[in-house]
Scaffold this motif. Sequence first.
Motif, PDB file in Angstrom:
ATOM      1  N   HIS A  84      -2.991  -0.739   1.054  1.00  0.00           N
ATOM      2  CA  HIS A  84      -2.675  -0.020   2.185  1.00  0.00           C
ATOM      3  C   HIS A  84      -1.619  -0.721   3.130  1.00  0.00           C
ATOM      4  O   HIS A  84      -0.858  -0.042   3.758  1.00  0.00           O
ATOM      5  CB  HIS A  84      -3.920   0.548   3.036  1.00  0.00           C
TER       6      HIS A  84
ATOM      7  N   ILE B 252      -1.551   0.111  -6.238  1.00  0.00           N
ATOM      8  CA  ILE B 252      -2.262   1.159  -5.282  1.00  0.00           C
ATOM      9  C   ILE B 252      -4.180   1.110  -6.120  1.00  0.00           C
ATOM     10  O   ILE B 252      -4.035   1.441  -7.316  1.00  0.00           O
ATOM     11  CB  ILE B 252      -2.238   2.383  -5.110  1.00  0.00           C
TER      12      ILE B 252
ATOM     13  N   HIS C 202      -6.193   3.269  -6.866  1.00  0.00           N
ATOM     14  CA  HIS C 202      -6.578   4.414  -7.581  1.00  0.00           C
ATOM     15  C   HIS C 202      -5.422   4.492  -8.718  1.00  0.00           C
ATOM     16  O   HIS C 202      -5.662   5.240  -9.551  1.00  0.00           O
ATOM     17  CB  HIS C 202      -6.436   5.432  -6.896  1.00  0.00           C
TER      18      HIS C 202
ATOM     19  N   ASP D 182     -12.363   4.693   0.336  1.00  0.00           N
ATOM     20  CA  ASP D 182     -10.979   5.520   0.380  1.00  0.00           C
ATOM     21  C   ASP D 182     -11.240   6.655  -0.479  1.00  0.00           C
ATOM     22  O   ASP D 182     -11.916   6.812  -1.589  1.00  0.00           O
ATOM     23  CB  ASP D 182     -10.166   4.840  -0.564  1.00  0.00           C
TER      24      ASP D 182
ATOM     25  N   HIS E  25      -9.657   8.886  -1.794  1.00  0.00           N
ATOM     26  CA  HIS E  25      -9.033   9.438  -3.008  1.00  0.00           C
ATOM     27  C   HIS E  25      -9.772   8.880  -4.293  1.00  0.00           C
ATOM     28  O   HIS E  25      -9.068   8.972  -5.342  1.00  0.00           O
ATOM     29  CB  HIS E  25      -7.354   9.297  -2.880  1.00  0.00           C
TER      30      HIS E  25
ATOM     31  N   CYS F 245      -1.065   7.090  -4.810  1.00  0.00           N
ATOM     32  CA  CYS F 245      -2.040   7.504  -5.753  1.00  0.00           C
ATOM     33  C   CYS F 245      -2.130   8.719  -6.580  1.00  0.00           C
ATOM     34  O   CYS F 245      -2.581   9.079  -7.497  1.00  0.00           O
ATOM     35  CB  CYS F 245      -3.402   7.078  -5.402  1.00  0.00           C
TER      36      CYS F 245
ATOM     37  N   CYS G 153       0.877   1.483  -0.824  1.00  0.00           N
ATOM     38  CA  CYS G 153       0.773   2.857  -0.258  1.00  0.00           C
ATOM     39  C   CYS G 153       1.751   3.366   0.351  1.00  0.00           C
ATOM     40  O   CYS G 153       2.066   4.565   0.285  1.00  0.00           O
ATOM     41  CB  CYS G 153      -0.623   2.814   0.419  1.00  0.00           C
TER      42      CYS G 153
ATOM     43  N   CYS H  26       2.785   6.716   2.229  1.00  0.00           N
ATOM     44  CA  CYS H  26       1.787   7.670   2.335  1.00  0.00           C
ATOM     45  C   CYS H  26       1.042   7.864   3.413  1.00  0.00           C
ATOM     46  O   CYS H  26       0.545   9.114   3.873  1.00  0.00           O
ATOM     47  CB  CYS H  26       1.042   7.497   1.065  1.00  0.00           C
ATOM     48  N   ALA H  27       0.503   6.843   3.893  1.00  0.00           N
ATOM     49  CA  ALA H  27      -0.320   6.926   5.334  1.00  0.00           C
ATOM     50  C   ALA H  27       0.563   6.015   6.469  1.00  0.00           C
ATOM     51  O   ALA H  27       0.077   5.847   7.385  1.00  0.00           O
ATOM     52  CB  ALA H  27      -1.818   6.343   5.045  1.00  0.00           C
TER      53      ALA H  27
ATOM     54  N   ASN I  60      -0.494  13.185  -0.845  1.00  0.00           N
ATOM     55  CA  ASN I  60      -1.443  14.360  -0.737  1.00  0.00           C
ATOM     56  C   ASN I  60      -2.074  14.794   0.566  1.00  0.00           C
ATOM     57  O   ASN I  60      -2.593  15.634   0.505  1.00  0.00           O
ATOM     58  CB  ASN I  60      -2.872  13.888  -1.658  1.00  0.00           C
TER      59      ASN I  60
ATOM     60  N   ARG J 129       0.383  12.084   9.577  1.00  0.00           N
ATOM     61  CA  ARG J 129      -0.299  11.393   8.678  1.00  0.00           C
ATOM     62  C   ARG J 129       0.868  10.332   8.195  1.00  0.00           C
ATOM     63  O   ARG J 129       0.841   9.046   8.007  1.00  0.00           O
ATOM     64  CB  ARG J 129      -0.513  12.130   7.529  1.00  0.00           C
TER      65      ARG J 129
HETATM   66  S1  SF4 Z   1      -3.954   8.615  -0.318  1.00  0.00           S
HETATM   67 FE1  SF4 Z   1      -2.038   7.260   0.132  1.00  0.00          FE
HETATM   68  S2  SF4 Z   1      -2.980   5.520   1.718  1.00  0.00           S
HETATM   69 FE2  SF4 Z   1      -4.736   6.579   0.374  1.00  0.00          FE
HETATM   70  S3  SF4 Z   1      -4.971   5.258  -1.509  1.00  0.00           S
HETATM   71 FE3  SF4 Z   1      -3.803   7.044  -2.251  1.00  0.00          FE
HETATM   72  S4  SF4 Z   1      -1.653   6.108  -1.920  1.00  0.00           S
HETATM   73 FE4  SF4 Z   1      -2.719   4.648  -0.547  1.00  0.00          FE
END
Ligand code: SF4
Lengths: 212, 469
Positions: free
Chosen positions: B66, B110, B112, B131, B133, B350, B410, B413-414, B432, B438
């Motif tokens: 992250h 990442i 995931h 997390d 996800h 991810c 990541c 994404c965040a 996502n 975000r």
């Molecule tokens: S949603 Fe985004 S921030 Fe969360 S684990 Fe997946 S890539 Fe990383």
Amino acid sequence: MEKFTRVTGVAVPLMRANIDTDVIVPAKRLVGHQRDELGGFAFEAHRYRPDRTDNPDFVLNQARYRGAKILVTGENFGCGSSRESAVWALAGFGFHCVIAPSFGDIFFNNAFQNGMLLVCMAKDEVERLAADVEGSVTPVMTVNLVSRAITAPSGAETPFEIDAERRQALLEGRDEIGMTLARDAEIRAFQACDRAVRPWIYRTAPQDTESA
Amino acid sequence: MQAQPRTLFDKVWSSHVVADLSGGVSLLAIDRHLLHDLEGGGSLRRIAGRGLKVHNPELTFGVPDHAVATAPDRRADSTPNSSRLLSEMKERSKESGVTYFDLGTEGHGIVHVIGPELGLSQPGMTIVCGDSHTCTHGGLGALAFGIGATEVMHVLATQTLRQTRPTTMRVTLDGRLAPSVAAKDVILATIGKIGAGAGRGHAVEFAGSAIREMSIDERLTVCNLSIELGAKIGMIAPDDTTISYLAGRPYAPQGELFDRACEHWRSLPSDDGARFDVEHRIDAAAIAPQVTWGTSPQDVIAVDQRIPDPAHESDPQRRRAMEAALAYMGLTPGQALEGTPVDWVFVGSCTNGRLSDIREAARVVAGRKVAPNVLAWVVPGSESTQRAAEREGLDKIFLSAGFEWRKSGCSMCAGINGDTVPPGQRSVSTTNRNFVGRQGPNARTHLASPAMAAAAAIAGCIADARKLV
Ligand code: SF4
């Protein structure tokens, strides 16, 4: 964890559905801040204007709701990211209890782990409570976990349901890790059996393979 | 007597119950615990601080994702927080015997993305991570879900969790996908149809011919967005595709153990006649490429549709949410999304940062140029994805089109590592979540598939990928 029996205090209505944990506390606050500092960042995107003064349009900033302890809100509250910081931010802001028609699954577990009471009620009952709060001179409410009832600012009483196990854990302020460790013999026995049935689960050294 | 038909979820759940606690809570054994950089080091420190040991370090794996920088020349200390988070996580992992996949190694990425890629995630396992996800790993037939920080500590100390059994839901997606329609479109359309809260309290199984024909990468994308449907668990039954995906992966069982594992995996799919608490059926053949217009993944339409009008919404809460979303996104009801100018394009995460996603985006980009008004990034989901893509020459396609080709993490994404979309700017992103803030304060996010994101980069506006391939 502290014991929770009841909370009496200002209730604030934030009647929107799908309030996600990114809104409750933004991701950029997840690093570099201690848990007890997060209250200042609760609902950050809504609470402040770009110059970081309070946004007067946001209900949590209205004078009559200062020092709120109870949040009355819409469906699916706390959906999204699993960040427990969302609970710490709410607690840091002063909330002890959130009342909504439904909650995000992970948020739900996280809140109870931190001694925060989440009350699920039918949508029309939550809306009635919100209207009661909005229409009252002093928006003070009591949520009583012992008697499982809410006393609205008007004095109207509403009973609520709560999972017996979760209620007991809050009332006692339980430490779950300690309780589970007391069952360690069972855990080890389970693993020993399982190891015989599914040995591959426990063999976790990397194997030599050509890289994919 | 014939045994009761059981669902995939039932089989995996019941085989992991260590004890039934009171109030319908089960003590559940955990097979894989994955740690990431935001909580990993701190959780290991707090466990040690309580005088406890990691119960099963051999079942615990950590990776920083992250907070890490994604610039091509990144180092552990390239972002202000990563240096501290990474060094603590690395130290503590070593001390407690937890495997740590460091930056720059083949296993990095990442969390995931690497779980499946390394073969750490397998059918029939319980997999948890701090997390949301974590549901992604359900694409391999695992019972995988996100947990909070206190639960992370609980798993570290006991290798179990106290959980209330969820109810079950099956989403059956039958039909052949139209050309240029991706797994991302399938799951976004599903969320648009049944709602961002529909899966709450349920373990969802995705089934049907459209799912069975998907590759594992695609199934992972579908399960990744289960949490955006409100469900912390999403699963797909393991089959031949799953087994051939896992064969030969570094952490997958080998030889005779692999055969034994396969036998177990083949027993997992839901039995004929198994009962689900809720059932949905969706015609997958009718799904078109999707783009979100609002601030919840359920605010989604086909690229050629018009933005809905809140005035036609009867539920007042929903109407207010739609109005607020449109104001935040700077969009008007009735407007076409296609043609809306964009500033940023992000391919990664991810959800869509795997090799097949990068290939799909490259197919659209090949031989074209990024529009001058757009900044476009590809951030591979893992080091090994990046290396594999480079072996295929995909990096060249993106670089010569004007994309940035970055390192695994990541990223945007965040935006936790500082990679953010500037305030007020519009991005098309393969991630996502299009939540308020975000991708950065006041950033406006449109979720879409890799092909659709690539199309937006080339066109300089939201575009229909079907017209570009
Ligand atoms: S949603 Fe985004 S921030 Fe969360 S684990 Fe997946 S890539 Fe990383």
